[in-house]
Design a protein around this motif. Structure first.
Motif, PDB file in Angstrom:
ATOM      1  N   PRO A  91     -70.090 196.216 -18.240  1.00 12.41           N
ATOM      2  CA  PRO A  91     -71.506 196.016 -18.515  1.00 12.41           C
ATOM      3  C   PRO A  91     -72.310 195.601 -17.287  1.00 12.41           C
ATOM      4  O   PRO A  91     -73.517 195.779 -17.259  1.00 12.41           O
ATOM      5  N   TRP A  92     -71.624 195.041 -16.268  1.00 10.88           N
ATOM      6  CA  TRP A  92     -72.335 194.574 -15.074  1.00 10.88           C
ATOM      7  C   TRP A  92     -72.452 195.660 -14.032  1.00 10.88           C
ATOM      8  O   TRP A  92     -72.955 195.429 -12.953  1.00 10.88           O
ATOM      9  N   LYS A  93     -71.956 196.847 -14.325  1.00  6.80           N
ATOM     10  CA  LYS A  93     -72.102 197.954 -13.385  1.00  6.80           C
ATOM     11  C   LYS A  93     -73.010 199.005 -13.995  1.00  6.80           C
ATOM     12  O   LYS A  93     -73.012 199.212 -15.208  1.00  6.80           O
ATOM     13  N   TYR A 133     -78.006 200.660 -17.060  1.00  5.63           N
ATOM     14  CA  TYR A 133     -76.822 199.874 -17.418  1.00  5.63           C
ATOM     15  C   TYR A 133     -76.269 200.385 -18.749  1.00  5.63           C
ATOM     16  O   TYR A 133     -77.031 200.890 -19.575  1.00  5.63           O
ATOM     17  N   PRO A 134     -74.978 200.233 -18.962  1.00  9.26           N
ATOM     18  CA  PRO A 134     -74.363 200.781 -20.184  1.00  9.26           C
ATOM     19  C   PRO A 134     -75.084 200.361 -21.467  1.00  9.26           C
ATOM     20  O   PRO A 134     -75.233 201.180 -22.370  1.00  9.26           O
ATOM     21  N   HIS A 135     -75.522 199.106 -21.539  1.00  9.69           N
ATOM     22  CA  HIS A 135     -76.125 198.670 -22.801  1.00  9.69           C
ATOM     23  C   HIS A 135     -77.448 199.354 -23.085  1.00  9.69           C
ATOM     24  O   HIS A 135     -77.977 199.259 -24.187  1.00  9.69           O
TER      25      HIS A 135
ATOM     26  N   GLY B 206     -67.096 189.138 -15.673  1.00 10.12           N
ATOM     27  CA  GLY B 206     -66.945 189.011 -17.119  1.00 10.12           C
ATOM     28  C   GLY B 206     -67.028 187.571 -17.580  1.00 10.12           C
ATOM     29  O   GLY B 206     -67.467 187.276 -18.689  1.00 10.12           O
ATOM     30  N   GLU B 282     -78.296 188.646 -18.664  1.00  9.92           N
ATOM     31  CA  GLU B 282     -79.206 189.307 -19.591  1.00  9.92           C
ATOM     32  C   GLU B 282     -79.446 190.754 -19.190  1.00  9.92           C
ATOM     33  O   GLU B 282     -79.534 191.640 -20.019  1.00  9.92           O
ATOM     34  N   ARG B 283     -79.510 190.985 -17.890  1.00  9.80           N
ATOM     35  CA  ARG B 283     -79.761 192.341 -17.422  1.00  9.80           C
ATOM     36  C   ARG B 283     -78.609 193.267 -17.814  1.00  9.80           C
ATOM     37  O   ARG B 283     -78.796 194.442 -18.092  1.00  9.80           O
ATOM     38  N   TRP B 284     -77.418 192.718 -17.791  1.00 10.90           N
ATOM     39  CA  TRP B 284     -76.259 193.531 -18.151  1.00 10.90           C
ATOM     40  C   TRP B 284     -76.097 193.691 -19.658  1.00 10.90           C
ATOM     41  O   TRP B 284     -75.177 194.337 -20.116  1.00 10.90           O
ATOM     42  N   GLY B 285     -76.994 193.042 -20.402  1.00  5.41           N
ATOM     43  CA  GLY B 285     -76.885 193.139 -21.855  1.00  5.41           C
ATOM     44  C   GLY B 285     -75.647 192.472 -22.391  1.00  5.41           C
ATOM     45  O   GLY B 285     -75.141 192.838 -23.437  1.00  5.41           O
TER      46      GLY B 285
END
Lengths: 275, 294
Positions: A91-93, A133-135, B206, B282-285
């Motif tokens: 999720p962070w990529k 982002y994936p989400h 993570g 939050e940005r990464w959801g």
């Protein structure tokens, strides 16, 4: 050429509380040829995901061998990319960051890996989304990204663990067609785990039908449907229904035997992925 | 309470306008209220309006004698006076310097130690009992012996602060690492990542939501411990100022100190912690993703 050879695979779990031994996989052998699409199908809880986890190297078998591209499997590796039911995207990529992940791990230079990423994002219809982002993607798009991430890494075999099970029915059909399209154009070797009979028939060259736990290979069904396949035409073919019925009968026969036999082999520990 | 609630409920079933913006009248007033809620200034200061009003009211009604309780105007006057004399800025910078040292060393020690405990079963088995033991020895309980060791110095305050920050931080790191979905680690491994890359590229980011929470908690504890330490070690700083003012009977400085502590923490949160979380988690959801996984 054999891409994947599974020989006399056996898996016994020991229940941590009772110390009881549960046989998840009794005896499973089959091979997947290079450029072949093979599905593994079985009643839920039959240990098909366990077979995939052993091939992926996530779980160690109790007996038997798994050989990929001539090398026996020992732990996870980039020759066996996995597409997960839960997508398992980072999720962070960004979308791009996810696709190039495998290439980065292998030390491919930036320019080259970006070109590869672009190619595979286009292949799965995600060009233009590289910096999202994936989400921010829909479930279907996320799973296409999951496929692109594995294919960009050029594995010897792509392992897919019920990849469309958590996606709504309409999107699922589209994704199945897209996957068939990708398969027909690039011919990767695919090992596909599912409990959906129509899906297996539509996608596969061969279907390995497993019995309920402890699982054995019940039958390997050849799917001789012509390619390219499209739901609208392929599902109309009498051959499609014939094969689907045959597979359904195999599964149903198994259910009946199990009902006669009574006891369900313990559910503990076996296959967390399967519903 | 019931008498006001029941008509609302009745109106809800009939189609008339409800009290809280239901139905037709929801329109204008509701939208203005929503717009107010969305504006940054209102969201930052709005909630304090009733608190200050109540404070003011208590003061104006002279509920308590003035030597016990002072109102906002007195405190503002005091603020002006201390700013002019340069006392408040000096004390403030002393306090913040100590906090900076404490937090800096706390992070430097807590983060690596936390990840070591989280990643290695052996380290965890060895450390966990010790961790629990020392967590129970409250930070302030260390002060007597630390004063013996280091005197009334910056080292003493830093020690207590670090001590306060390290434990919640370590626990949050361990929780964060455990929170990382197993599938993500597997995905990385099957894409060719070795153990170190899995750690750097999957485990650390993570665990970040939980670690960010731990930093926030740790800072909050540290901030409180700082004031307590200053009261006891007391040579300068906001905590010292308040305690010293009490000694000479100047309640307004005590009130001012309390307001400054609150305002400063609020600013720290709004200017540093919250933006950091917005830019990452939050940005990464991940807030949503974690909920879905759970």
């Amino acid at each position: 050429m054999t891409a994947l050879k599974i020989d006399r695979l056996n898996k016994v779990y020991t229940d941590t509380y009772s110390g009881e031994e549960v046989t998840a996989i009794a005896d499973v052998s089959f091979t997947v040829r290079e450029g072949e699409f093979v599905s593994v199908l079985g009643p839920s809880g039959c240990g098909k995901t366990t077979v995939l986890n052993i091939v992926a190297g996530f779980v160690r078998q109790s007996g038997g061998t798994v050989v990929v591209d001539g090398r026996p499997v020992d732990g996870p590796g980039p020759d066996r990319g996995v597409v997960f039911q839960s997508h398992a995207l980072f999720p962070w990529k960004t979308v791009l960051g996810n696709v190039v992940f495998g290439l980065r791990m292998r030390g491919v230079p930036r320019a080259e890996r970006n070109a590869t990423a672009e190619e595979f994002l286009k292949l799965v219809g995600l060009d233009g989304f590289a910096h999202r982002y994936p989400h921010e993607l829909s479930g279907g798009m996320q799973q296409r990204l999951g496929v692109a991430r594995v294919l960009a890494n050029e594995p010897a075999v792509m392992l897919m663990d019920e990849p469309f099970a958590s996606i709504d029915a309409q999107t699922r059909r589209k994704l199945q067609e897209d996957l068939t399209g990708i398969f027909e154009s690039r011919r990767p070797t695919v090992f596909f785990v599912t409990h959906d009979v129509d899906e297996a028939v539509f996608l596969s060259d061969r279907i390995v039908v497993l019995s309920r736990r402890p699982s054995r290979v019940r039958e390997i069904v050849d799917v001789t449907l012509p390619r390219p396949r499209r739901w609208q035409e392929t599902a109309e073919l009498p051959e499609f229904r014939r094969i689907a019925n045959q597979v359904n009968d195999l599964l149903a026969g198994d259910e009946n035997e199990a009902a006669d036999g009574g006891a369900r082999a313990g559910d503990a520990g076996g296959e967390p992925g399967a519903a | 309470m019931t008498s006001t609630a029941s008509p609302t409920r009745e109106k809800r079933t009939g189609r008339g306008p409800g009290r809280h913006g239901r139905g037709a009248r929801r329109g204008l007033a509701w939208r203005m209220w929503r717009r107010c809620l969305r504006s940054g200034t209102f969201r930052t200061l709005g909630p304090f309006v009733p608190v200050v009003a109540l404070w003011w009211l208590l003061d104006a009604l002279e509920v308590f004698p003035e030597s016990f309780f002072v109102g906002p105007p007195t405190v503002v006057d005091k603020l002006g006076e201390l700013l002019e004399k340069g006392i408040l800025p000096g004390y403030l910078s002393d306090s913040l310097t100590r906090l900076g040292y404490g937090v800096g060393f706390g992070l430097l020690i807590g983060l690596p130690l936390g990840f070591a405990v989280a990643m290695s079963r052996m380290v965890r088995r060895a450390f966990w009992p010790i961790l629990l033991f020392f967590q129970a020895v409250a930070d302030i309980a260390w002060l007597p012996i630390v004063i013996v060791w280091f005197g009334f110095s910056l080292t003493t305050v830093t020690f207590v602060l670090v001590y306060t920050i390290v434990f919640p931080l370590m626990l949050s790191v361990v929780a964060g690492v455990e929170q990382v979905p197993r599938e993500l680690v597997r995905a990385a491994r099957s894409l060719g990542a070795g153990r170190l890359r899995v750690f750097l590229e999957v485990i650390v980011p993570g665990a970040l939501p939980s670690v960010a929470g731990g930093i926030r908690t740790g800072l909050g504890y540290g901030w409180r411990a700082l004031v307590a330490a200053e009261i006891i070690v007391g040579t300068s700083g906001i905590g010292f100022m308040m305690f010293d003012a009490r000694r000479v009977g100047d309640v307004s400085q005590v009130f001012l100190g309390m307001a400054v502590l609150g305002a400063l923490w609020y600013a720290l949160d709004a200017l540093i912690l919250a933006p950091f979380e917005r830019a990452t988690v939050e940005r990464w959801g991940m807030v949503r993703a974690m909920e879905a996984d759970g």
